[in-house]
Scaffold this motif. Structure first.
Motif, short mmCIF file in Angstrom:
data_model
loop_
_atom_site.label_atom_id
_atom_site.label_comp_id
_atom_site.label_asym_id
_atom_site.label_seq_id
_atom_site.Cartn_x
_atom_site.Cartn_y
_atom_site.Cartn_z
N ARG A 206 0.83 -1.21 0.00
CA ARG A 206 0.00 0.00 0.00
C ARG A 206 0.86 1.26 0.00
O ARG A 206 0.58 2.22 -0.71
N PHE A 207 1.91 1.24 0.80
CA PHE A 207 2.81 2.40 0.86
C PHE A 207 3.48 2.60 -0.49
O PHE A 207 3.58 3.73 -0.98
N ARG B 145 0.94 4.06 -2.91
CA ARG B 145 0.65 5.46 -2.60
C ARG B 145 1.78 6.37 -3.07
O ARG B 145 1.53 7.42 -3.67
N LYS C 177 1.72 6.64 -6.96
CA LYS C 177 0.66 7.54 -7.43
C LYS C 177 1.05 9.00 -7.19
O LYS C 177 0.82 9.86 -8.03
N TYR C 178 1.63 9.27 -6.04
CA TYR C 178 2.10 10.61 -5.72
C TYR C 178 3.16 11.07 -6.72
O TYR C 178 3.13 12.19 -7.23
#
Length: 151
Positions: free
Chosen positions: A90-91, A94, A97-98
């Protein structure tokens, strides 16, 4: 002794990360290190850091082409994810995507760089301090930067 050292290091890191001045300073150190590696690869840094109130991390020129690098000095407390592969995934997702959003942002404002440098050939990259797994060739892990070859 090992546990005491680990405790002291973690406590110090958490205190420093709450300090905005420390965060900003560490970001500049990271940008300087990225610049040094790129200079050794033949990239010539410009002194452009701001155009029309828009900030840029590292704009370089090589072979009459602009390379715009966004340096992302993201910190992760490894103890928070430990061996939880779902959290790590998940990290990673994230952060990717950032970083992809950052690339879109740079693409949207590349006209400022073109106007300032009078060079129309431009590529945008993100250099990630924290290693991520991605297929996006525009996202480069800092650990891989020395071996990275531009297209």
């Amino acid at each position: 002794m090992v546990l005491l050292t680990r405790f002291a290091t973690r406590t110090l890191s958490q205190s420093l990360l709450k300090n905005k001045t420390f965060q900003i300073h560490s970001g500049f150190i990271f940008e300087d290190k990225v610049s040094e590696i790129l200079e050794n690869k033949g990239f010539v840094p410009t002194d452009i850091t701001r155009i029309n109130h828009k900030e840029f991390d590292l704009i370089t020129i090589k072979n009459n082409k602009i390379y715009n690098f966004q340096c992302k000095n993201n910190y992760i407390d490894i103890s928070r994810v430990n061996f939880d592969y779902k959290k790590i995934g998940r990290f990673n997702m994230r952060l990717c995507k950032y970083y992809e959003s950052a690339l879109i942002k740079e693409k949207d404002r590349e006209s400022l760089i073109k106007e300032k440098t009078k060079i129309n050939d431009i590529q945008h990259f993100v250099i990630s301090r924290y290693p991520v797994i991605t297929r996006n060739e525009r996202i480069i892990n800092f650990a891989d930067l020395s071996e990275w070859e531009e297209n």
